[in-house]
Design a protein around this motif. Structure first.
Motif, PDB file in Angstrom:
ATOM      1  N   LEU A   1      35.998  34.470  41.587  1.00 42.01           N
ATOM      2  CA  LEU A   1      36.012  35.897  41.902  1.00 42.01           C
ATOM      3  C   LEU A   1      36.839  36.502  40.802  1.00 42.01           C
ATOM      4  CD1 LEU A   1      35.558  37.586  44.622  1.00 42.01           C
ATOM      5  CD2 LEU A   1      37.946  37.551  45.009  1.00 42.01           C
ATOM      6  N   LEU A   2      35.873  37.501  40.390  1.00 46.19           N
ATOM      7  CA  LEU A   2      36.257  38.221  39.178  1.00 46.19           C
ATOM      8  C   LEU A   2      36.264  39.694  39.196  1.00 46.19           C
ATOM      9  CD1 LEU A   2      33.629  36.354  36.729  1.00 46.19           C
ATOM     10  CD2 LEU A   2      36.013  35.580  37.255  1.00 46.19           C
ATOM     11  N   ASP A   3      37.142  40.228  38.498  1.00 41.47           N
ATOM     12  CA  ASP A   3      37.238  41.804  38.233  1.00 41.47           C
ATOM     13  C   ASP A   3      36.065  42.374  37.426  1.00 41.47           C
ATOM     14  OD1 ASP A   3      38.271  41.599  35.939  1.00 41.47           O
ATOM     15  OD2 ASP A   3      40.139  42.292  36.468  1.00 41.47           O
ATOM     16  N   GLU A   4      36.149  43.664  37.595  1.00 41.37           N
ATOM     17  CA  GLU A   4      34.980  44.388  36.600  1.00 41.37           C
ATOM     18  C   GLU A   4      35.033  44.005  35.077  1.00 41.37           C
ATOM     19  OE1 GLU A   4      35.006  48.489  36.827  1.00 41.37           O
ATOM     20  OE2 GLU A   4      37.530  48.458  36.721  1.00 41.37           O
ATOM     21  N   HIS A   5      36.325  43.569  34.674  1.00 42.65           N
ATOM     22  CA  HIS A   5      36.322  43.106  33.197  1.00 42.65           C
ATOM     23  C   HIS A   5      36.124  41.509  33.038  1.00 42.65           C
ATOM     24  CE1 HIS A   5      38.029  47.058  32.689  1.00 42.65           C
ATOM     25  NE2 HIS A   5      38.906  46.759  33.527  1.00 42.65           N
ATOM     26  N   GLY A   6      35.902  41.089  33.906  1.00 43.67           N
ATOM     27  CA  GLY A   6      35.529  39.524  33.902  1.00 43.67           C
ATOM     28  C   GLY A   6      36.747  38.496  34.090  1.00 43.67           C
ATOM     29  N   HIS A   7      37.806  39.078  34.526  1.00 39.67           N
ATOM     30  CA  HIS A   7      38.973  38.517  34.592  1.00 39.67           C
ATOM     31  C   HIS A   7      39.263  38.128  36.093  1.00 39.67           C
ATOM     32  CE1 HIS A   7      40.233  39.699  30.766  1.00 39.67           C
ATOM     33  NE2 HIS A   7      40.387  41.018  31.036  1.00 39.67           N
ATOM     34  N   ARG A   8      39.899  36.811  35.973  1.00 40.52           N
ATOM     35  CA  ARG A   8      39.927  36.186  37.516  1.00 40.52           C
ATOM     36  C   ARG A   8      41.022  36.840  38.456  1.00 40.52           C
ATOM     37  NH1 ARG A   8      38.735  31.008  38.365  1.00 40.52           N
ATOM     38  NH2 ARG A   8      37.618  30.055  36.730  1.00 40.52           N
ATOM     39  N   VAL A   9      40.624  37.120  39.510  1.00 44.43           N
ATOM     40  CA  VAL A   9      41.284  37.895  40.467  1.00 44.43           C
ATOM     41  C   VAL A   9      42.231  36.708  41.249  1.00 44.43           C
ATOM     42  CG1 VAL A   9      41.359  39.191  42.655  1.00 44.43           C
ATOM     43  CG2 VAL A   9      39.592  39.349  41.067  1.00 44.43           C
ATOM     44  N   THR A  10      43.552  37.045  41.128  1.00 47.91           N
ATOM     45  CA  THR A  10      44.462  35.974  41.723  1.00 47.91           C
ATOM     46  C   THR A  10      45.288  36.845  43.088  1.00 47.91           C
ATOM     47  OG1 THR A  10      46.178  36.679  40.174  1.00 47.91           O
ATOM     48  CG2 THR A  10      44.973  34.963  39.625  1.00 47.91           C
ATOM     49  N   VAL A  11      45.855  36.150  43.948  1.00 50.41           N
ATOM     50  CA  VAL A  11      46.856  36.680  44.929  1.00 50.41           C
ATOM     51  C   VAL A  11      48.112  36.423  44.609  1.00 50.41           C
ATOM     52  CG1 VAL A  11      47.378  36.746  47.451  1.00 50.41           C
ATOM     53  CG2 VAL A  11      45.007  35.964  46.516  1.00 50.41           C
ATOM     54  N   SER A  12      49.072  37.557  44.573  1.00 51.07           N
ATOM     55  CA  SER A  12      50.317  37.534  44.094  1.00 51.07           C
ATOM     56  C   SER A  12      51.093  36.757  45.158  1.00 51.07           C
ATOM     57  CB  SER A  12      51.080  38.871  43.977  1.00 51.07           C
ATOM     58  OG  SER A  12      51.113  39.654  44.997  1.00 51.07           O
ATOM     59  N   SER A  13      52.242  36.569  44.968  1.00 47.92           N
ATOM     60  CA  SER A  13      53.173  35.565  45.977  1.00 47.92           C
ATOM     61  C   SER A  13      53.545  36.555  47.378  1.00 47.92           C
ATOM     62  CB  SER A  13      54.518  35.348  45.254  1.00 47.92           C
ATOM     63  OG  SER A  13      55.250  36.469  44.784  1.00 47.92           O
ATOM     64  N   THR A  14      53.288  37.967  46.955  1.00 46.76           N
ATOM     65  CA  THR A  14      53.676  38.977  47.824  1.00 46.76           C
ATOM     66  C   THR A  14      52.226  39.372  48.525  1.00 46.76           C
ATOM     67  OG1 THR A  14      53.270  40.743  46.373  1.00 46.76           O
ATOM     68  CG2 THR A  14      55.663  40.272  46.720  1.00 46.76           C
ATOM     69  N   GLY A  15      51.241  38.567  48.450  1.00 45.34           N
ATOM     70  CA  GLY A  15      50.017  38.659  49.213  1.00 45.34           C
ATOM     71  C   GLY A  15      49.161  39.861  48.673  1.00 45.34           C
ATOM     72  N   LEU A  16      49.357  40.364  47.347  1.00 47.67           N
ATOM     73  CA  LEU A  16      48.489  41.466  47.060  1.00 47.67           C
ATOM     74  C   LEU A  16      47.448  41.001  46.057  1.00 47.67           C
ATOM     75  CD1 LEU A  16      51.225  43.963  46.583  1.00 47.67           C
ATOM     76  CD2 LEU A  16      49.469  44.096  48.463  1.00 47.67           C
ATOM     77  N   LEU A  17      46.202  41.444  45.841  1.00 47.82           N
ATOM     78  CA  LEU A  17      45.220  41.142  45.004  1.00 47.82           C
ATOM     79  C   LEU A  17      45.750  41.686  43.442  1.00 47.82           C
ATOM     80  CD1 LEU A  17      41.771  41.672  46.552  1.00 47.82           C
ATOM     81  CD2 LEU A  17      43.030  39.598  46.260  1.00 47.82           C
ATOM     82  N   SER A  18      45.309  41.042  42.645  1.00 53.36           N
ATOM     83  CA  SER A  18      45.487  41.370  41.294  1.00 53.36           C
ATOM     84  C   SER A  18      44.720  42.326  40.590  1.00 53.36           C
ATOM     85  CB  SER A  18      45.548  40.220  40.210  1.00 53.36           C
ATOM     86  OG  SER A  18      44.412  39.506  40.192  1.00 53.36           O
ATOM     87  N   ALA A  19      43.722  42.537  41.122  1.00 53.49           N
ATOM     88  CA  ALA A  19      42.652  43.467  40.735  1.00 53.49           C
ATOM     89  C   ALA A  19      41.612  43.759  41.920  1.00 53.49           C
ATOM     90  CB  ALA A  19      42.014  43.112  39.485  1.00 53.49           C
ATOM     91  N   VAL A  20      40.734  44.782  42.026  1.00 57.19           N
ATOM     92  CA  VAL A  20      39.505  44.928  42.752  1.00 57.19           C
ATOM     93  C   VAL A  20      38.358  43.729  42.412  1.00 57.19           C
ATOM     94  CG1 VAL A  20      37.955  46.513  43.780  1.00 57.19           C
ATOM     95  CG2 VAL A  20      40.299  47.073  42.860  1.00 57.19           C
ATOM     96  N   PRO A  21      38.103  42.969  43.364  1.00 60.11           N
ATOM     97  CA  PRO A  21      37.062  42.229  43.112  1.00 60.11           C
ATOM     98  C   PRO A  21      35.671  42.963  42.742  1.00 60.11           C
ATOM     99  CG  PRO A  21      38.097  41.571  45.230  1.00 60.11           C
ATOM    100  CD  PRO A  21      38.785  43.068  44.683  1.00 60.11           C
TER     101      PRO A  21
END
Lengths: 364, 220
Positions: free
Chosen positions: A282-302
């Protein structure tokens, strides 16, 4: 725990080369059912009876045990020994039958204490405990449950409960394959309690269906035909499982199924659940991997979804994530679920676990 | 007192033959849930027939195929799913399928046609997903078997051409759009029904497939 009387026929416990043991044990079973209707086989050569009712009827547990031996003994033709024992819980009752004693009510814990750790049917656990100097069930039961969980894991905790005499169902004590064979010998080919119709009767259609499934199993092998089992859980793959047709644990709807599960994923559920884990990116618009933080938030918009095979898809929208931290007291499992809608109409359920994304379901 | 007296049957057997009802037309039909009935010619699945369900991946063809089992299973007919190695069991429960009447053959190991034919002996509706395009002879043989055993074959395929024989009814999901509101809520799908069993123009029905609680409903 229910107090059980166990009858053990050592000569019928192992199937010999002539294969007549199941048939003879079926005779023993039929005779025991005549005496006590709730007699149930546990494995080949072992059957268990809830002791309370028959004991009251025959005027005492010892009288009932004698009666049982008197009925079953002649069936074995004098050659076989019949051992009867009673205790609370199946595990203790089987050991009591081995020792041929009727354990006094409430004394099950002290009865279990001197038995070897090997009776828990887990060689690895037994070896580890032996090295630690815990040779008997009593010593093992003396450990704190939290320590057992830390050192040996969840499965050992179940065995620890058995050793303490809190739980009677030791995994592996009941031999379901042998019980199915026994049913076949007794000409009762009902696959399981679950496959029954209205009010438990079996109509003509059920018999025909069972016959067709049995022919198919002969062709494809045991386990090729399955039925669904619904259980408790938060995610679709936790809540349902396919179990072989006729397996004794094919409980379609347990209590867990209707019990509330806070944090359960919302319905509708995906119509397609991959049977094997499929890793996806699952990648964001720049091609970076989207991750889920320990607080349950996405690192970027997929923005993009890439499968192992097939063309990548553009993410149109996403819902979630739903983070879950389960079993934090034991074998903890942290994951987060995310619903992703692609621009071509495909909707999928993704799971972030062990810092990767996995395909959990397709809303097909 | 009475002008005439009806003849009494000679025996219990004669009585039984005298009062046995002739098979009603409804026994040749298997029910479907109400939202789907307008897609089918008799409002139900006709025994001995085939229904081919197609649609782009992710557009709800699987849900539609599973939904066809719903009313049949709840009315006590046995159903089977062959070749679906990934059935969404919870989704089936939400659709209303009585799982106690469904058997699964998830991986028939290349023998899906043989497994399907075997299941016709005792199961009323078989939902099959062939692994590839079906050979003409195999399809013909299955049709004959289904007709012979008065069972219903539901074929799940990606393309209409994967099933080489003209079927009585072909259902195709032609449009699908999800409604989301913080979560995926429901999917509106347009299903087209064509085939030999449908006279005149193709029928189009707009459905919630699935609706908010997972069941099928007519979308207006």
């Amino acid at each position: 725990m229910v107090r059980l009387m166990v009858l053990w026929c050592p000569t019928l416990s192992r199937e010999g080369s002539r294969g007549e043991e199941p048939r003879r044990f079926a005779e023993v079973l039929d005779a025991a059912v005549e005496l006590a209707p709730f007699a149930r086989p546990v494995r080949l050569g072992v059957l268990a009876i809830p002791s309370k009712g028959p004991s009251r009827f025959f005027g005492g547990e010892a009288v009932f045990a004698e009666h049982l031996q008197g009925v079953v003994g002649p069936l074995l033709g004098g050659a076989g020994r019949v051992c009867v024992g009673a205790a609370e819980g199946l595990f203790a009752a089987v050991l009591a039958a081995r020792a041929a004693v009727l354990v006094a009510p409430g004394a099950t814990g002290s009865f279990l204490a001197p038995w070897s750790i090997a009776t828990l049917r887990d060689p690895d656990l037994a070896a580890a405990c032996q090295r630690l100097g815990l040779h008997t069930l009593g010593r093992f039961a003396g450990l704190e449950e939290a320590r057992v969980l830390e050192r040996f894991g969840l499965d050992a905790v179940r065995r620890h409960r058995v050793a303490r005499g809190v739980d009677g169902e030791l995994p592996g004590l009941r031999d379901y394959a042998a019980l199915r064979r026994l049913d076949a010998v007794r000409h009762r080919d009902e696959p399981s309690e679950v496959q029954r119709g209205f009010f438990g009767e079996r109509g003509g259609a059920d018999v025909r269906a069972a016959a067709a499934v049995q022919r198919l199993e002969q062709r494809l092998g045991h386990g090729a035909v399955t039925v669904a089992r619904l259980g408790g859980g938060r995610t679709p793959d936790d809540r349902a499982a396919l179990v072989p047709w006729g397996s004794a644990d094919a409980v379609i709807e347990g209590r867990d199924h209707v019990a509330p599960w806070p944090g359960r994923l919302p319905s509708p559920s995906p119509a397609s659940i991959p049977s094997r884990p499929l890793a996806i990116a699952l990648l964001d618009e720049h091609g970076h991997r989207v991750t889920v933080s320990s607080t349950g938030l996405l690192s970027a918009v997929p923005a993009r979804l890439e499968f192992e095979a097939g063309r990548p898809r553009v993410v149109a929208a996403h819902c979630g994530p739903w983070p879950m931290a389960e079993r934090w007291w034991g074998v903890s499992r942290r994951r987060a679920h995310l619903q992703v809608l692609c621009d071509d109409g495909l909707a999928v359920l993704l799971r972030a676990e062990r810092s990767r994304w996995w395909l959990s379901g397709i809303y097909d | 007192m009475f002008a005439s007296r009806p003849e009494l049957p000679a025996s219990a057997v004669a009585l039984a033959t005298a009062i046995r009802p002739t098979a009603p037309a409804s026994s040749r039909l298997l029910p479907v849930v109400e939202p789907l009935s307008s897609l089918l010619p008799d409002g139900a699945l006709r025994r001995g027939g085939t229904v081919v369900v197609t649609g782009s991946p992710g557009w709800g063809a699987t849900s539609l195929g599973l939904a066809l089992l719903t009313a049949a299973s709840t009315s006590g007919h046995w159903c089977a799913a062959v070749g679906l190695d990934d059935p969404g069991v919870v989704a089936m429960a939400e659709l209303g399928v009585d799982l106690r009447r469904v058997v699964f053959v998830p991986r028939p190991r290349g023998a899906w046609a043989a497994a399907t034919a075997e299941l016709f002996e005792g199961v009323d509706v078989v939902l099959a997903r062939p692994p590839a395009r079906v050979a003409h002879t195999a399809a013909r043989r299955l049709l004959a078997r289904a007709r012979d055993r008065a069972a219903v074959l539901v074929v799940l395929a990606e393309h209409r051409d994967d099933w080489p024989v003209p079927s009585e009814i072909a259902l195709e999901v032609t449009e699908a759009a999800w409604h989301a509101n913080g979560r995926l809520v429901s999917r509106r799908a347009v299903v087209r029904a064509v085939g030999r069993g449908i006279t005149g123009r193709p029928r189009y029905v707009s459905l919630w497939l699935p609706g908010a609680q997972g069941a099928v409903a007519v979308a207006c």
